[in-house]
Design a protein around this motif. Structure first.
Motif, mmCIF file in Angstrom:
data_model
loop_
_atom_site.group_PDB
_atom_site.id
_atom_site.type_symbol
_atom_site.label_atom_id
_atom_site.label_comp_id
_atom_site.label_asym_id
_atom_site.label_seq_id
_atom_site.Cartn_x
_atom_site.Cartn_y
_atom_site.Cartn_z
ATOM 1 N N HIS A 1 1.616 -0.618 -7.874
ATOM 2 C CA HIS A 1 1.440 0.880 -9.077
ATOM 3 C C HIS A 1 0.324 1.818 -8.790
ATOM 4 N N LYS A 2 -0.697 1.970 -8.038
ATOM 5 C CA LYS A 2 -1.524 2.998 -8.076
ATOM 6 C C LYS A 2 -0.789 3.988 -6.595
ATOM 7 N N ALA A 3 -0.086 2.557 -5.746
ATOM 8 C CA ALA A 3 0.712 3.334 -3.968
ATOM 9 C C ALA A 3 1.833 3.876 -4.570
ATOM 10 N N CYS A 4 1.674 3.458 -5.825
ATOM 11 C CA CYS A 4 3.417 4.039 -6.296
ATOM 12 C C CYS A 4 3.204 5.661 -6.570
ATOM 13 N N VAL A 5 2.135 5.740 -7.465
ATOM 14 C CA VAL A 5 1.120 7.290 -7.583
ATOM 15 C C VAL A 5 1.464 8.489 -6.882
ATOM 16 N N VAL A 6 0.712 7.179 -5.468
ATOM 17 C CA VAL A 6 0.822 8.642 -3.987
ATOM 18 C C VAL A 6 2.104 8.889 -4.066
ATOM 19 N N GLY A 7 2.797 7.707 -4.078
ATOM 20 C CA GLY A 7 4.209 8.089 -3.466
ATOM 21 C C GLY A 7 4.872 9.347 -4.180
ATOM 22 N N ASP A 8 5.262 8.625 -5.581
ATOM 23 C CA ASP A 8 4.954 9.667 -6.473
ATOM 24 C C ASP A 8 4.192 11.412 -6.750
ATOM 25 N N THR A 9 3.146 11.697 -6.194
ATOM 26 C CA THR A 9 2.163 12.794 -5.684
ATOM 27 C C THR A 9 2.959 13.224 -4.794
ATOM 28 N N VAL A 10 2.842 12.412 -3.807
ATOM 29 C CA VAL A 10 3.479 13.490 -2.493
ATOM 30 C C VAL A 10 5.368 13.733 -2.767
ATOM 31 N N GLY A 11 6.132 12.947 -3.739
ATOM 32 C CA GLY A 11 7.534 13.444 -3.659
ATOM 33 C C GLY A 11 7.389 15.082 -4.719
ATOM 34 N N ASP A 12 6.266 14.968 -5.602
ATOM 35 C CA ASP A 12 6.311 16.143 -6.752
ATOM 36 C C ASP A 12 6.368 17.589 -5.978
ATOM 37 N N PRO A 13 6.085 18.062 -4.933
ATOM 38 C CA PRO A 13 6.793 19.196 -3.970
ATOM 39 C C PRO A 13 7.932 18.232 -3.270
ATOM 40 N N PHE A 14 8.312 17.428 -3.291
ATOM 41 C CA PHE A 14 9.571 17.495 -2.430
ATOM 42 C C PHE A 14 10.609 17.631 -3.848
ATOM 43 N N GLY B 1 1.119 -1.144 0.073
ATOM 44 C CA GLY B 1 -0.013 -0.086 0.194
ATOM 45 C C GLY B 1 0.953 1.376 0.181
ATOM 46 N N PRO B 2 0.254 2.202 -0.448
ATOM 47 C CA PRO B 2 1.111 3.537 0.213
ATOM 48 C C PRO B 2 1.674 4.677 1.069
ATOM 49 N N ALA B 3 1.740 3.767 2.112
ATOM 50 C CA ALA B 3 1.783 4.007 3.292
ATOM 51 C C ALA B 3 3.086 4.080 3.415
ATOM 52 N N THR B 4 3.256 2.382 2.949
ATOM 53 C CA THR B 4 4.626 1.908 3.247
ATOM 54 C C THR B 4 5.857 2.235 2.162
ATOM 55 N N VAL B 5 5.174 2.825 1.381
ATOM 56 C CA VAL B 5 5.957 3.572 -0.533
ATOM 57 C C VAL B 5 6.472 4.785 0.622
ATOM 58 N N ILE B 6 5.525 5.401 1.239
ATOM 59 C CA ILE B 6 5.747 6.780 1.727
ATOM 60 C C ILE B 6 7.207 7.052 2.939
ATOM 61 N N ILE B 7 6.910 5.533 3.629
ATOM 62 C CA ILE B 7 7.343 5.376 4.742
ATOM 63 C C ILE B 7 9.061 5.094 4.061
ATOM 64 N N GLN B 8 8.939 4.527 3.167
ATOM 65 C CA GLN B 8 10.016 3.789 2.322
ATOM 66 C C GLN B 8 10.915 5.039 2.033
ATOM 67 N N GLY B 9 9.999 5.823 0.813
ATOM 68 C CA GLY B 9 10.710 7.101 0.491
ATOM 69 C C GLY B 9 11.610 7.681 1.473
ATOM 70 N N ILE B 10 10.965 7.451 2.553
ATOM 71 C CA ILE B 10 11.560 8.633 3.144
ATOM 72 C C ILE B 10 12.504 8.787 3.719
ATOM 73 N N GLY B 11 12.852 7.071 4.111
ATOM 74 C CA GLY B 11 13.754 6.141 4.556
ATOM 75 C C GLY B 11 14.925 6.788 3.637
ATOM 76 N N ILE B 12 14.401 6.339 2.162
ATOM 77 C CA ILE B 12 15.792 6.088 1.358
ATOM 78 C C ILE B 12 16.425 7.594 1.377
ATOM 79 N N GLY B 13 15.553 8.518 1.255
ATOM 80 C CA GLY B 13 15.944 10.323 1.338
ATOM 81 C C GLY B 13 16.654 10.467 2.526
ATOM 82 N N MET B 14 16.731 10.427 3.733
ATOM 83 C CA MET B 14 17.226 10.432 4.706
ATOM 84 C C MET B 14 18.936 9.749 4.982
ATOM 85 N N ILE B 15 18.738 8.587 4.168
ATOM 86 C CA ILE B 15 20.145 7.836 4.130
ATOM 87 C C ILE B 15 20.799 8.419 2.925
ATOM 88 N N SER B 16 19.887 9.318 1.441
ATOM 89 C CA SER B 16 20.724 9.474 0.778
ATOM 90 C C SER B 16 21.550 10.474 1.708
#
Length: 812
Positions: free
Chosen positions: A693-706, A425-440
């Motif tokens: 795919h829909k979950a990753c679309v949500v992640g992409d939408t969150v990431g756009d202003p980021f 689901g989209p929640a874990t997409v958001i969590i994983q993305g934030i973690g990847i961003g921090m470690i980067s």
């Protein structure tokens, strides 16, 4: 003037009057002026070359190079929207520019900076010099953004045509050529402007030569001091262009995606979506004009910082100008190395672009060695230490780009892990993305630390400044790889809207995915260069403000550090809220059109895209005001209210926290975007249309202003505050803490007034996106939603329900 600041200039003072020490100051910038002219010639040649690349050889150029009438119509709409936005933005900014011009003119005429160092009256013409430099920096920065945008919005349709008729390799070349126009326009105008105005600032000084018969160090110091206003002008335009462009592009993108892809279940860039033209316009005003203005400021800022830290040594003043000029020639050579073959994989496409950057870097090192050997033949040991700093800066830029690519390209584990997280689901997409961003953040920070420590050990603060010059010396080709991205994105949009064959969209999708990675790499490069440039400007500020030591344990300094560390978060919050607010207006309009225009959903009626373009333009220009006001006035508040020591702490805190936040947001956003592309292009996790795919679309939408609004704006924030501080340093030189606190009340009052006015005129009338447009419209929209997403309409999907709740505007 002859005793100005009393610095030792061993580089020239120990020599007989020889080149460049004993020559007219025009010779200091002779090479840079010639190379900048060469860059502008390259731009004119590239514009013609872009037409030739996309020409169908068996057809007439004017009728076939830009594709079908429908493709031309779409491209013209995108260009028209981009022009309308920039004209509106520049109209607003013109008032700000002329206001600051007047303030600088008055302040530095009444209290000339040159009088601060030799206890004399100073030169009353300093006001004219500062104002003229500010005006020139602002105009050239805006001009670079405009020129790049015009060519990018023309190259998009040519790229689509090339993808249709000539394949991947030619399409890549066309898009890269369009990006190269942006790159060489930025370095050409930037180096020409800063070189010309350096020479103009040496004219009509008290003395032309010193007691040694050499170029007077005082004249050089005074000339470079005036260039701080040039950087201030460039920084101001860069900030507003980046913020407004970022809000525009992501408001349109988020609005188009949430209603089009999520609610209406139509493809990305579908012509039925009223916001799709605004989305494509946003790619150009944000990622071309905005990024161009950003790196324009970094480019000239690094030169100004290095020349300032040269402390009047003619050889060290000359070096950054010449290295930047040599970088232009090297970038031209690297441009011709870019190319690939049809059917290339993402890794092969990335390597195709890397070849240009790597080859340019090798040539810069060779040219730098020649320049060092000529300028430092009297002290080769010092010269080669500075050469090592230039090399370190170049290598650091490449390594930061590679680290960013690793965390944002779907060819590697981090982005792939976000895609796999979408299974739940989209929640874990958001969590994983934030973690990847921090470690980067780890790798770029370690690279920057190594660069700072190494260059400081070799050649002190000047060495760090030259590392920034070295990192940005290949900007012509580096920016080309970044500006290539929105051109490829637009090409895909035109292919979809013109309903071309699926194979064309497959080709443009491959180019678009590459563009997402190069854009993320470019943002990482921009952040790294911004940090080095800001540190050099901070050192220059300390020098000009008369600060010798800074004690981090001093409560005044520590308070400044804490305040500065907070500013990037405040700035990011304002820009994120602005995107959400502007996107809400787009969502309401898109829903209205789907509900009220009969046949739009079926494709038998045409969407009113002009309405969405107008909404995005007006919203973004309104929303840029408050973040811009806070960015400009914050260093003035701290410097005038408390003093230069506290301002030093504020700049240090802003640079440190700003770098972390900018890297995290840019890389997380890029990884979220490419996690979606990994599914769409490679068919990962079941391909398009799946719940993953829909979950990753949500992640992409969150990431756009980021990645496209808040993250990239932070590096301009820290550079702008550093440049403003350097500009006002002569005014607050020697001030004790709280000595003239009453002057700080003026910028505080301006901040308060701006906040009240913006809230009253723009924020108070916020619309609730959850509110019905009217009963009829709401009924029609609800029926459409039920038809395409029964699970969401019945409330059985908790993740989607949560997303709908998160999308509601709560009011600001």
């Amino acid at each position: 003037m002859a005793t100005l600041m009393g610095f030792a200039r061993d580089g020239c003072a120990s020599l007989e009057a020889g080149y460049p020490c004993g020559e007219n100051p025009i010779n200091i910038v002779s090479l840079s002026l010639a190379c900048s002219g060469l860059a502008l010639v390259m731009v004119f040649w590239l514009v013609r070359k872009a037409s030739v690349f996309s020409m169908n050889r068996a057809s007439v150029l004017k009728t076939h190079e830009r594709g079908t009438d429908e493709m031309n119509k779409l491209s013209d709409k995108i260009q028209s929207g981009a022009k309308a936005f920039l004209k509106t933005e520049y109209k607003y900014l013109s008032g700000f520019v002329f206001l600051v011009f007047a303030v600088l003119l008055i302040i530095y005429s009444l209290d000339p900076p040159t009088g601060k160092y030799d206890n004399q009256n100073g030169d009353r013409a300093d006001g004219i010099r500062a104002g003229a430099c500010f005006l020139a920096g602002a105009i050239l920065s805006a001009g670079a953004g405009w020129a790049g945008m015009i060519v990018a919005t023309d190259a998009n349709v040519r790229t689509t045509q090339a993808a249709d008729k000539q394949g991947l390799s030619v399409a890549l070349r066309v898009a890269f050529t369009g990006g190269a126009v942006m790159g060489f326009t930025v370095v050409g105008l930037g180096l020409f402007g800063v070189s010309l105005f350096f020479f103009l600032m040496t004219i009509d000084r008290d003395t032309a030569t010193s007691e040694f018969g050499l170029t007077n160090p005082g004249t050089l110091i005074a000339a470079v001091d005036s260039l701080a206003s040039f950087g201030f002008g460039a920084s101001s335009i860069a900030l507003f262009a980046r913020v407004a462009g970022g809000i525009y592009t992501k408001a349109a993108d988020v609005g188009a995606d949430l209603v089009g892809k999520v609610e209406m279940d139509i493809p990305e860039d579908d012509p039925r979506n009223p916001a799709v033209i605004a989305d494509n316009v946003g790619d150009n005003v944000g990622d071309v004009a905005g990024m161009g203005a950003d790196l324009f400021e970094s480019f000239v800022g690094s030169i100004i910082a290095a020349a300032t830290l040269a402390n009047g040594d003619a050889i060290k003043v000359t070096l950054p100008f010449w290295i930047a000029g040599a970088g232009i020639v090297a970038s031209m050579i690297g441009f011709f190395a870019v190319g690939t073959k049809d059917g290339a994989s993402q890794r092969q496409l990335l390597f195709a672009l890397h070849k240009g950057v790597i080859l340019s870097s090798i040539f810069v090192l060779g040219f730098s060695a020649i320049i060092i050997s000529q300028l430092f033949d009297h002290d080769s040991k010092e010269g080669w230490k500075i050469f090592a700093c230039i090399a370190i800066g170049l290598i650091a830029g490449i390594l930061i780009g590679q680290a960013t690519e690793y965390y944002t390209s779907y060819s590697f584990w981090p982005t792939q892990s976000i895609t796999r997280a979408g299974i739940t689901g989209p929640a874990t997409v958001i969590i994983q993305g934030i973690g990847i961003g921090m470690i980067s953040c780890v790798a770029p920070v370690l690279i920057i630390i190594a660069t700072i420590l190494g260059c400081n050990a070799l050649s002190g603060q000047y060495g760090i400044a030259m590392a920034a010059v070295g990192m940005l010396s290949t900007l012509g080709v580096t920016l080309a790889t970044d500006a290539y991205g929105p051109i490829a994105d637009n090409a895909g949009g035109i292919a979809e809207m013109a309903e071309l064959e699926e194979r064309v969209r497959d080709t443009t999708d491959a180019l678009d995915a590459l563009g997402n990675t190069t854009a993320a790499t470019g943002k990482g490069f921009a952040i790294g260069s911004a940090v080095l440039t800001s540190l050099s400007l901070l050192a220059a500020f300390k020098d000009k403000a008369g600060i010798t030591t800074v004690d981090i344990g001093d409560p005044v300094v520590l308070s400044g550090v804490l305040f500065g560390a907070m500013l990037p978060f405040l700035f990011s919050a304002l820009t994120m809220l602005s995107v959400q607010k502007a996107a809400g207006a787009i969502i309401i309009e898109v829903r209205r059109q789907f509900a009220q225009i009969e046949g739009l959903r079926e494709g038998t009626a045409e969407a009113d895209s002009d309405k969405c373009v107008a909404i995005s333009t007006q919203s973004s220009v309104e929303e840029m005001i408050l973040p811009g006001v806070y960015a400009v006035l914050s260093p003035l508040i701290v410097g005038l209210l408390i003093g230069p020591k506290c301002l030093t702490g504020m700049l240090g805190g802003a640079i440190a926290s700003g770098m972390m936040l900018a890297i995290m947001m840019a890389n997380a956003g890029g990884a979220w975007d490419n996690s979606k592309k990994y599914i769409e292009i490679e068919g990962a996790c079941g391909g398009k249309g799946t719940t993953t795919h829909k979950a990753c679309v949500v992640g992409d939408t969150v990431g756009d202003p980021f990645k496209d609004t808040s993250g990239p704006s932070i590096n301009i924030l820290i550079k702008l505050m550093s440049m403003i501080s350097l500009t006002v340093a002569p005014i607050i030189r020697g001030w004790e803490d709280w000595q003239f606190w009453y002057w700080g009340l003026l910028p505080i009052g301006l901040c308060a007034i701006a906040t009240v006015l913006v809230h009253h005129f723009y924020w108070k009338t916020t619309q609730d996106i959850a509110a019905p447009i009217d009963d009829v419209v709401k009924t029609v929209v609800d029926e459409d939603v039920k038809a395409v997403e029964p699970e969401k309409a019945e409330g059985n999907d908790p993740d989607v329900k949560g997303d709908e709740e998160a999308g509601a505007v709560e009011g600001q």
